[in-house]
Motif scaffolding. Structure first.
Motif, short mmCIF file in Angstrom:
data_model
loop_
_atom_site.label_atom_id
_atom_site.label_comp_id
_atom_site.label_asym_id
_atom_site.label_seq_id
_atom_site.Cartn_x
_atom_site.Cartn_y
_atom_site.Cartn_z
N PRO A 23 0.82 -1.20 0.00
CA PRO A 23 0.00 0.00 0.00
C PRO A 23 0.86 1.26 0.00
O PRO A 23 1.92 1.31 0.62
CB PRO A 23 -0.79 -0.09 1.30
N TYR A 24 0.37 2.26 -0.69
CA TYR A 24 0.99 3.59 -0.70
C TYR A 24 -0.10 4.59 -0.36
O TYR A 24 -1.12 4.67 -1.06
CB TYR A 24 1.58 3.89 -2.08
N VAL A 25 0.10 5.34 0.71
CA VAL A 25 -0.88 6.33 1.15
C VAL A 25 -0.21 7.69 1.11
O VAL A 25 0.88 7.87 1.67
CB VAL A 25 -1.38 6.03 2.58
N ASN A 26 -0.86 8.66 0.47
CA ASN A 26 -0.34 10.02 0.41
C ASN A 26 -1.31 10.94 1.15
O ASN A 26 -2.46 11.09 0.75
CB ASN A 26 -0.18 10.46 -1.05
N ILE A 27 -0.83 11.52 2.24
CA ILE A 27 -1.62 12.45 3.04
C ILE A 27 -1.15 13.86 2.72
O ILE A 27 0.04 14.15 2.79
CB ILE A 27 -1.45 12.17 4.55
N LYS A 28 -2.07 14.73 2.37
CA LYS A 28 -1.74 16.12 2.09
C LYS A 28 -2.39 16.99 3.15
O LYS A 28 -3.59 16.90 3.39
CB LYS A 28 -2.20 16.52 0.70
N ILE A 29 -1.56 17.83 3.78
CA ILE A 29 -2.05 18.77 4.79
C ILE A 29 -1.44 20.14 4.50
O ILE A 29 -0.41 20.25 3.84
CB ILE A 29 -1.68 18.31 6.22
N THR A 30 -2.10 21.17 5.01
CA THR A 30 -1.49 22.50 4.89
C THR A 30 -0.35 22.59 5.90
O THR A 30 -0.35 21.90 6.93
CB THR A 30 -2.52 23.60 5.16
N ASN A 31 0.60 23.44 5.59
CA ASN A 31 1.79 23.56 6.44
C ASN A 31 1.55 24.57 7.56
O ASN A 31 2.14 25.62 7.61
CB ASN A 31 3.02 23.94 5.62
N GLU A 32 0.67 24.20 8.46
CA GLU A 32 0.28 25.10 9.53
C GLU A 32 0.67 24.56 10.91
O GLU A 32 -0.06 24.72 11.88
CB GLU A 32 -1.23 25.36 9.46
N GLY A 33 1.81 23.92 10.97
CA GLY A 33 2.36 23.60 12.28
C GLY A 33 2.16 22.21 12.81
O GLY A 33 2.27 22.00 14.02
N ALA A 34 1.87 21.24 11.96
CA ALA A 34 1.82 19.86 12.45
C ALA A 34 3.20 19.49 12.96
O ALA A 34 4.21 19.70 12.28
CB ALA A 34 1.38 18.90 11.35
N VAL A 57 1.54 21.40 2.26
CA VAL A 57 1.29 22.33 1.16
C VAL A 57 1.12 23.75 1.73
O VAL A 57 0.40 23.93 2.72
CB VAL A 57 0.02 21.91 0.39
N GLU A 58 1.74 24.70 1.09
CA GLU A 58 1.56 26.11 1.48
C GLU A 58 0.09 26.47 1.33
O GLU A 58 -0.57 26.04 0.38
CB GLU A 58 2.39 27.02 0.56
N THR A 59 -0.43 27.27 2.27
CA THR A 59 -1.84 27.63 2.20
C THR A 59 -2.16 28.48 0.97
O THR A 59 -3.31 28.50 0.53
CB THR A 59 -2.29 28.37 3.48
N ASP A 60 -1.16 29.13 0.39
CA ASP A 60 -1.37 29.86 -0.87
C ASP A 60 -1.62 28.91 -2.04
O ASP A 60 -2.12 29.33 -3.08
CB ASP A 60 -0.16 30.73 -1.21
N ASN A 61 -1.27 27.64 -1.87
CA ASN A 61 -1.41 26.64 -2.94
C ASN A 61 -2.56 25.68 -2.68
O ASN A 61 -2.65 24.63 -3.32
CB ASN A 61 -0.11 25.85 -3.09
N TRP A 62 -3.43 26.01 -1.74
CA TRP A 62 -4.54 25.13 -1.37
C TRP A 62 -5.82 25.96 -1.43
O TRP A 62 -5.91 27.01 -0.80
CB TRP A 62 -4.32 24.62 0.04
N GLY A 63 -6.78 25.47 -2.17
CA GLY A 63 -8.03 26.20 -2.30
C GLY A 63 -9.22 25.39 -1.85
O GLY A 63 -9.26 24.18 -2.03
N ILE A 64 -10.19 26.07 -1.26
CA ILE A 64 -11.44 25.45 -0.83
C ILE A 64 -12.57 26.35 -1.30
O ILE A 64 -12.57 27.55 -1.02
CB ILE A 64 -11.51 25.28 0.70
N GLY A 108 -13.25 27.60 -4.09
CA GLY A 108 -12.84 28.66 -5.00
C GLY A 108 -12.02 29.76 -4.34
O GLY A 108 -11.76 30.80 -4.96
N GLU A 109 -11.59 29.53 -3.11
CA GLU A 109 -10.85 30.55 -2.38
C GLU A 109 -9.56 29.97 -1.81
O GLU A 109 -9.51 28.82 -1.39
CB GLU A 109 -11.72 31.09 -1.25
N VAL A 110 -8.52 30.78 -1.78
CA VAL A 110 -7.23 30.36 -1.24
C VAL A 110 -7.33 30.25 0.28
O VAL A 110 -7.90 31.13 0.94
CB VAL A 110 -6.13 31.37 -1.65
#
Length: 67
Positions: A2-13, A47-54, A56-58
């Motif tokens: 198995p290969y699992v890719n978790i993507k999170i914003t870089n906000e201090g984990a 991921v930088e929050t500038d590169n993550w949208g929800i 239609g908004e950054v």
């Protein structure tokens, strides 16, 4: 394998939180699908929050409003 890719914003984990995610996902795959932990790969991308949208908004702008 198995290969699992978790993507999170870089906000201090923390390193400890990321290690807990890796361990938890590995254990879940073992108990749920009988996958071998030794061959289970988990990758966390921050991921930088500038590169993550929800909606239609950054995310950076969303976070600014929430403060």
């Amino acid at each position: 394998m198995p290969y699992v890719n978790i993507k999170i914003t870089n906000e201090g984990a923390t390193a400890e939180q990321k290690a807990e995610l890796i361990q938890g996902v590995t254990e879940l795959l073992q108990t749920t699908l009988n996958k071998n932990p030794a061959t289970t790969v988990v990758v966390i991308d921050e991921v930088e929050t500038d590169n993550w949208g929800i909606g239609g908004e950054v995310v950076t702008e969303i976070r600014k409003r929430a403060k």
